[in-house]
Design an enzyme around this catalytic site. Structure first.
Site, PDB file in Angstrom:
ATOM      1  N   HIS A  20     -29.846  -8.747 -25.007  1.00  0.00           N
ATOM      2  CA  HIS A  20     -30.874  -8.160 -25.146  1.00  0.00           C
ATOM      3  C   HIS A  20     -31.668  -8.289 -26.702  1.00  0.00           C
ATOM      4  CE1 HIS A  20     -28.505  -5.298 -27.374  1.00  0.00           C
ATOM      5  NE2 HIS A  20     -28.039  -4.802 -26.219  1.00  0.00           N
ATOM      6  N   HIS A  23     -28.872  -8.622 -29.464  1.00  0.00           N
ATOM      7  CA  HIS A  23     -27.965  -9.604 -29.531  1.00  0.00           C
ATOM      8  C   HIS A  23     -28.759 -10.761 -30.106  1.00  0.00           C
ATOM      9  CE1 HIS A  23     -26.435  -7.811 -25.494  1.00  0.00           C
ATOM     10  NE2 HIS A  23     -25.364  -7.518 -26.329  1.00  0.00           N
ATOM     11  N   CYS A 130     -11.447   2.730 -24.676  1.00  0.00           N
ATOM     12  CA  CYS A 130     -12.897   2.444 -24.220  1.00  0.00           C
ATOM     13  C   CYS A 130     -12.823   1.279 -23.736  1.00  0.00           C
ATOM     14  CB  CYS A 130     -13.878   3.081 -25.197  1.00  0.00           C
ATOM     15  SG  CYS A 130     -15.523   2.463 -24.726  1.00  0.00           S
ATOM     16  N   CYS A 133     -15.795  -0.936 -25.359  1.00  0.00           N
ATOM     17  CA  CYS A 133     -15.376  -1.316 -26.607  1.00  0.00           C
ATOM     18  C   CYS A 133     -13.994  -2.204 -26.641  1.00  0.00           C
ATOM     19  CB  CYS A 133     -15.012   0.022 -27.642  1.00  0.00           C
ATOM     20  SG  CYS A 133     -16.131   0.893 -28.175  1.00  0.00           S
ATOM     21  N   CYS A 148     -16.327   8.121 -26.233  1.00  0.00           N
ATOM     22  CA  CYS A 148     -16.257   6.969 -26.825  1.00  0.00           C
ATOM     23  C   CYS A 148     -17.788   7.257 -27.971  1.00  0.00           C
ATOM     24  CB  CYS A 148     -16.599   5.694 -26.484  1.00  0.00           C
ATOM     25  SG  CYS A 148     -17.067   4.420 -27.457  1.00  0.00           S
ATOM     26  N   HIS A 151     -20.325   4.330 -27.253  1.00  0.00           N
ATOM     27  CA  HIS A 151     -20.757   4.129 -25.997  1.00  0.00           C
ATOM     28  C   HIS A 151     -21.158   5.323 -25.189  1.00  0.00           C
ATOM     29  CE1 HIS A 151     -19.047   0.221 -26.345  1.00  0.00           C
ATOM     30  NE2 HIS A 151     -20.133  -0.295 -25.753  1.00  0.00           N
ATOM     31  N   LYS A 299     -31.112   4.361 -28.970  1.00  0.00           N
ATOM     32  CA  LYS A 299     -30.214   3.234 -28.720  1.00  0.00           C
ATOM     33  C   LYS A 299     -30.387   2.414 -27.576  1.00  0.00           C
ATOM     34  CE  LYS A 299     -25.516   2.363 -28.375  1.00  0.00           C
ATOM     35  NZ  LYS A 299     -24.100   2.582 -28.392  1.00  0.00           N
ATOM     36  N   LYS A 302     -29.083  -0.208 -20.856  1.00  0.00           N
ATOM     37  CA  LYS A 302     -29.762  -0.594 -19.461  1.00  0.00           C
ATOM     38  C   LYS A 302     -30.352   0.633 -18.813  1.00  0.00           C
ATOM     39  CE  LYS A 302     -26.453  -4.299 -19.144  1.00  0.00           C
ATOM     40  NZ  LYS A 302     -25.337  -4.314 -18.561  1.00  0.00           N
TER      41      LYS A 302
HETATM   42  N1  MSP Z   1     -17.562  -9.817 -27.827  1.00  0.00           N
HETATM   43  C1  MSP Z   1     -17.531  -9.153 -29.183  1.00  0.00           C
HETATM   44  C2  MSP Z   1     -17.593  -9.841 -30.386  1.00  0.00           C
HETATM   45  C3  MSP Z   1     -16.479 -10.508 -30.440  1.00  0.00           C
HETATM   46  S1  MSP Z   1     -16.584 -11.907 -31.706  1.00  0.00           S
HETATM   47  C4  MSP Z   1     -15.216 -12.303 -32.089  1.00  0.00           C
HETATM   48  C5  MSP Z   1     -18.983  -8.207 -28.753  1.00  0.00           C
HETATM   49  N2  MSP Z   1     -19.957  -8.719 -28.088  1.00  0.00           N
HETATM   50  S2  MSP Z   1     -21.407  -7.922 -28.040  1.00  0.00           S
HETATM   51  O1  MSP Z   1     -21.973  -8.885 -26.929  1.00  0.00           O
HETATM   52  O2  MSP Z   1     -20.935  -6.646 -27.609  1.00  0.00           O
HETATM   53  O3  MSP Z   1     -22.150  -7.928 -29.089  1.00  0.00           O
HETATM   54  C6  MSP Z   1     -22.504  -8.933 -29.886  1.00  0.00           C
HETATM   55  C7  MSP Z   1     -23.091  -8.764 -31.154  1.00  0.00           C
HETATM   56  O4  MSP Z   1     -24.494  -7.984 -30.645  1.00  0.00           O
HETATM   57  C8  MSP Z   1     -22.540  -7.591 -32.012  1.00  0.00           C
HETATM   58  O5  MSP Z   1     -22.312  -8.246 -33.264  1.00  0.00           O
HETATM   59  C9  MSP Z   1     -23.157  -6.292 -31.880  1.00  0.00           C
HETATM   60  O6  MSP Z   1     -23.243  -5.776 -33.244  1.00  0.00           O
HETATM   61  C10 MSP Z   1     -24.871  -7.104 -31.709  1.00  0.00           C
HETATM   62  N3  MSP Z   1     -25.564  -5.993 -31.015  1.00  0.00           N
HETATM   63  C11 MSP Z   1     -25.446  -5.683 -29.713  1.00  0.00           C
HETATM   64  N4  MSP Z   1     -26.429  -4.455 -29.790  1.00  0.00           N
HETATM   65  C12 MSP Z   1     -27.149  -4.387 -30.883  1.00  0.00           C
HETATM   66  C13 MSP Z   1     -28.398  -3.800 -31.376  1.00  0.00           C
HETATM   67  N5  MSP Z   1     -28.994  -2.859 -30.635  1.00  0.00           N
HETATM   68  N6  MSP Z   1     -28.573  -4.261 -32.329  1.00  0.00           N
HETATM   69  C14 MSP Z   1     -28.374  -5.059 -33.345  1.00  0.00           C
HETATM   70  N7  MSP Z   1     -27.341  -5.824 -32.847  1.00  0.00           N
HETATM   71  C15 MSP Z   1     -26.584  -5.765 -31.686  1.00  0.00           C
HETATM   72  O7  MSP Z   1     -18.981  -7.231 -29.501  1.00  0.00           O
END
Ligand code: MSP
Length: 516
Positions: A20, A23, A130, A133, A148, A151, A299, A302
């Site tokens: 999304h 990411h 969690c 997480c 959590c 989440h 936030k 989905k």
């Molecule tokens: N797999 C772990 C990271 C392991 S690194 C050794 C993870 N993955 S994640 O897919 O959940 O998140 C990846 C990145 O996306 C994280 O930096 C997280 O902060 C970022 N984001 C997820 N949702 C976000 C927003 N709504 N806004 C900004 N960044 C976001 O955590």
């Protein structure tokens, strides 16, 4: 670490989610920083990838009726295809299910276990977990006593015999490291957060699981699989050649920047440096934690329809506006809200009416009055404040990027866009070309404006590589844009006689605006 090397990483994304814009925010910001360092002539290594082990993945696969491996194989391309559309120029893409990585996880575990300090030990553990997480929580940290805090879902009560990592033994070493390296966690507020967690006392954490098997088996006890975070963090050294290519590892490690979101700060700024110290390795030079994106102030998730896939915005605005918007609109380091309205506004004001209009006016006038050829009329005296400003902007832009102040850096470049548009309004070359004897003066104005466009193309190339490439092509400069360096953004580089063409608009008006 090599003198001229710049190693920057994104987190590795959980492959069971669909990407999304949250990411993608990290991916775009990191790519901007990486491209900027390439522009400075550094040997950049930009690493990204996917996190493919753990209970969350195993459960998602089971729910879909897949084996975990088939499931991650089917999901992983959905991430790469988004990075491709977003012009993300990573140098390596790591998947934690690759053999090269599983080998490194085993080596890292052995290095920590064999360090003579008994840093890995067996114990039984009971706690509140969690799954999204992939982390345990203390009861007092839960929301409403049972959820959590990230989440907002109920945690699970787990009891297991686990191997533990003696994190508690590293509090002093971590504090000493952060005292000696005040920039090692950024922004400042995150650094303070990390310091207060460490000062509050660190608990050992479990690094193995027996209740499921989707992970890297511990080399000395294969009934256990490695905890997914221990496994995932190691991706950064796998890609740098740890245990495989010592010369390369010496060149790349420690990483210059781990770019992450604020939710995974504790893993990167506490667990990871301690794990590295335990293995006799240096901690990363800097962990940079950006904020969270919200949609309509909420936030992203989905379930409440706020989880926007990047392609929705790419289809509407194109890749350049996408990249520009997020690095310009959301203050890097702070939380920020996405809205269609603000994106459409930025598109119109900064891109379509700003840079796009500047380019189309200058190129159209060159075409009409000089057969497209840049006139031999470089006259600093007639160029107003543009030459001095262009050099000042290039310097301040670089200086802001050095501090990873990416939002400010983009704003600085747009000072030059605004000034160049103002200069045209003031000098009115469209009138000069019609006035008697005005052509010579118009030639000077257009040289100055086209030269500003050349400098802008170089400066925006890390932000909007595709638009910069199109502008460069319209300017008709024979050298490749990719071969340009920051030093080429100096006044006077545009050669008279260069044949420009007014091509398609860089930022065409959005459809809505065309409606009556
Ligand atoms: N797999 C772990 C990271 C392991 S690194 C050794 C993870 N993955 S994640 O897919 O959940 O998140 C990846 C990145 O996306 C994280 O930096 C997280 O902060 C970022 N984001 C997820 N949702 C976000 C927003 N709504 N806004 C900004 N960044 C976001 O955590």
């Amino acid at each position: 670490m090599g003198e001229n090397t710049f190693f920057i990483t994104t987190p590795i994304y959980y492959v069971n989610d669909v990407p999304h814009i949250g990411h993608a925010y990290n991916a775009v910001a990191t790519d901007f920083i990486a491209r900027h360092h390439r522009l400075r002539g550094e040997d950049v290594f930009h690493l990204t990838g996917t996190d493919e082990h753990g209970l969350k993945l195993q459960r998602a696969a089971e729910a879909q009726g897949f084996s975990p491996k088939d499931w991650v194989d089917s999901m992983e391309p959905r991430w790469r295809e988004v990075w491709e559309r977003l012009d993300i120029a990573y140098d390596d893409y790591i998947r934690t299910t690759e053999p090269r990585h599983e080998t490194v996880v085993a080596k890292l575990l052995e290095a920590v276990r064999g360090n003579g300090r008994d840093d890995i030990y067996l114990d039984s553990y009971e706690g509140l977990y969690c799954v999204p997480c992939e982390a345990y929580y203390n009861a007092e940290d839960l929301a409403e006593g049972e959820l959590c805090p990230i989440h907002e879902r109920p945690v699970e009560h787990l009891r297991e015999e686990n191997y533990f990592f003696r994190l508690s033994a590293y509090a002093d070493a971590l504090l000493a490291h952060y005292a000696a390296n005040p920039d090692a966690v950024q922004p400042e507020s995150r650094r303070n957060e990390v310091l207060s967690v460490i000062r509050g006392g660190l608990q050992d954490f479990s690094i193995s699981r027996t209740s499921f098997d989707w992970g890297v088996p511990l080399p000395w006890d294969p009934d256990h699989v490695c905890y997914v975070w221990f496994d995932a963090l190691a991706n950064y050294i796998t890609a740098a050649g740890y245990g495989d290519d010592p010369a390369r590892f010496a060149e790349l490690w420690p990483a210059n920047i781990h770019s992450i979101g604020k939710d995974i700060l504790r893993f990167h700024a506490i667990y990871w440096p301690a794990m590295l110290m335990a293995a006799g390795l240096e901690p990363p030079k800097q962990v940079w934690a950006h904020g969270f994106l919200t949609v309509g102030g909420k936030k992203m998730s989905k379930t409440n329809a706020t989880g926007i896939h990047p392609s929705e915005l790419l289809d509407a605005f194109g890749v350049d506006a996408y990249r520009y918007y997020f690095v310009r609109e959301i203050q890097f380091g702070a939380d920020g809200n996405f809205s269609w309205e603000s994106m459409a506004e930025r598109y119109k004001a900064d891109l379509s009416d700003g840079l796009g209009n500047l380019a189309s006016r200058v190129l159209a006038m060159l075409g009409k009055n000089f057969d497209g050829a840049v006139p031999d009329a470089d006259d600093r005296g007639a160029a107003g404040s543009l030459p001095a400003l262009a050099e000042d902007v290039a310097r301040r832009y670089d200086e802001a990027m050095e501090r990873v102040a990416i939002t400010q850096a983009v704003g600085i470049v747009w000072e030059l866009v605004a000034e160049a548009n103002r200069y045209l309004v003031e000098t009115e070359p469209w009138k000069l070309v019609k006035a008697e004897g005005g052509l010579e003066r118009a030639a000077k104005v257009l040289y100055a404006s086209a030269e500003t466009l050349r400098i802008l193309a170089i400066l925006i190339s890390p932000i909007m590589p595709s638009a910069a490439g199109r502008l460069w092509e319209q300017l008709g400069i024979p050298e490749r844009l990719n071969d340009q360096r920051l030093g080429d953004a100096r006044w006077g580089g545009l050669r008279p006689g260069t044949v420009t063409t007014k091509g398609e608009a860089l930022f065409p008006r959005l459809e809505e605006e065309e409606k009556p």
